[in-house]
Design a protein around this motif. Structure first.
Motif: not given
Length: 479
Positions: A165, A169, A174, A196-199, A201, A217-218
């Motif tokens: 994650c 990113d 990102r 800020r983590t990807s939605t 992955r 991840c999110k």
């Protein structure tokens, strides 16, 4: 009459020592030896008067009466009060009045000086020497930078989360490494990652039941419902109960955890200016260490030997630097323990001192014994001065280490992935200095009781010599 003896972590050994002395002096064989020593003393006085033509040694007679009927024969109770570990406090009965009074009055004087010096430095109660030991707050801050989450399953899930994650990113743009290191605008790295983590992955997630699956991840780090976020929260609570008894001495495990949870935020507030709870401190440092391991594992997984090698070299350099301070750190830990052992030794030899008091040299023996007791009692006040000075002088560099200039030009003080190891180094450097200075405390105490000014010059030379070896070796390696 009861006498109170104060100690700083040596309560258990003092209890054993006083019990042993009381048992020995109440033994019939020892009383026989005492009478024999008195007989030898009387014969020595009579021989001296008969063959040297001198008058009867009335001083010895008065000293014998005082020693036997005031210092040795009467009994008293000794109340041992351990300032650092109250569970080691105890009461010992049938202690000779001379030993009880000498130990109690000298201990009262030493404790009064120690607590008086602590007031001069205005340290919080949770950071004082008398109740916690040498450099207690600094050691908590330094130890916090090595905190780990003790739950293995959470560690494995975090490793996968960093690799699948966070690192991807960064690769996808990102955010940058600098954004992650300083997480400007966020109170912690964990809050930055949660936001800020990807939605899109996902990463492999090991459930509590042992089943393996995947987690977005999110969603996994959502503060309220995320399984990984809940795992971290529970692991932090476990780590608090794990590290509390290791770093804090108390009567029970629960008491140690409570004291740890109260002392850690106060230490951070005083030394760095940061206002954080013990849970936040454990979480941020443990996650930073987890990410470090994730970097190393990721480099190995994607076959990036250069990154792995750079990391290994940096770690080796840190270990080399730490080895230079091993002597100082060892002295800081061991000399307070040696002080407690020396104090117990001095009390333990009282039966021998009592026998010598029966002889004509009683006045010299008594004077030397009192000087020994005063010498060891001066250690604690000197430790308090050293403790306060090092704690105060470490505040500015600790705060400066956590300062960060943002992209807008403003300065913020924050604990982040970029500076937490620097904070540990600041605390370690001052601990090393304290360790070297600690070695001089026995000599300073001896200088005070012997009125010897020449000892002070020897102390200065010894401190300077302690730096010559590491500096010379470091210069050779640099060359």
């Amino acid at each position: 009459m009861d006498f109170e003896v104060f100690t700083y972590g040596g309560g258990e050994f003092l209890r054993v020592t006083f019990n042993a002395v009381a048992a020995m002096l109440n033994n019939g064989d020892y009383l026989t030896a005492l009478k024999a020593a008195a007989t030898v003393g009387l014969l020595a006085v009579l021989v001296q008067a008969a063959f040297k033509g001198s008058a009867m040694n009335v001083q010895w007679l008065l000293g014998f009466i005082m020693a036997f009927y005031v210092a040795i024969l009467p009994r008293s109770n000794v109340i041992i009060t351990d300032r650092i570990d109250p569970s080691q406090s105890a009461v010992v009965s049938n202690v000779p009045l001379g030993l009880a009074a000498t130990a109690g009055l000298s201990s009262l004087f030493g404790d009064w000086l120690t607590r008086g010096f602590e007031l001069l430095f205005a340290l919080p109660d949770q950071m004082g020497y008398s109740g916690n030991g040498l450099l207690f707050g600094s050691k908590l801050v330094e130890a916090s930078t090595r905190f780990e989450l003790t739950d293995v399953r959470t560690q494995e899930n975090l490793a996968e989360f960093w690799q699948q994650c966070v690192f991807y990113d960064i690769l996808l743009g990102r955010y940058t490494w600098e954004d992650l290191y300083w997480h400007s605008g966020y109170d912690s790295m964990w809050l930055f990652v949660q936001d800020r983590t990807s939605t899109v992955r996902a990463f492999p997630y090991l459930q509590e039941s042992g089943a393996r699956g995947t987690a977005i991840c999110k969603e996994a780090v959502d503060a309220s419902t995320g399984p990984l976020a809940l795992d971290v929260q529970n692991a932090v609570a476990k780590a608090e109960r794990f590290y509390g008894p290791q770093l804090v001495r108390a009567e029970t495990v629960d008491a140690a955890v409570t004291k740890f949870a109260a002392s850690m935020p106060v230490s951070y507030q005083f030394l760095t200016g940061l206002s954080m709870s013990s849970e936040q401190i454990i979480r941020e440092n443990a996650l930073a260490n987890s990410m470090k391991r994730g970097v190393s594992a990721w480099a190995a997984k994607v076959d990036a030997p250069a990154a792995a090698q750079d990391f290994a070299l940096a770690r080796a350099e840190a270990e080399r630097r730490t080895s230079y301070g091993a002597l100082g750190e060892l002295a800081a830990r061991m000399l307070p323990l040696i002080r407690n052992i020396m104090e117990a030794f001095i009390y333990a030899v009282f039966p021998i001192i009592a026998l010598l008091l029966m002889l004509p040299v009683a006045h010299k023996v008594a004077a030397s014994y009192l000087k020994m007791i005063l010498w060891v009692q001066l250690w604690a006040p000197l430790y308090a001065v050293l403790h306060g000075a090092i704690t105060v002088y470490s505040r500015w560099p600790a705060e400066a280490t956590l300062h960060h200039i943002t992209s807008t030009g403003t300065t913020e003080t924050i604990l982040s992935l970029a500076n937490y190891s620097g904070l540990a180094q600041v605390m370690a450097d001052h601990a090393i200095l304290a360790g070297y200075l600690t070695m001089s405390i026995p000599m300073i105490a001896y200088m005070l009781v012997s009125f010897s000014g020449s000892v002070a010059a020897g102390i200065g030379g010894r401190i300077l010599q302690s730096y010559e070896g590491p500096v010379s070796q470091g210069a050779n390696e640099a060359t």
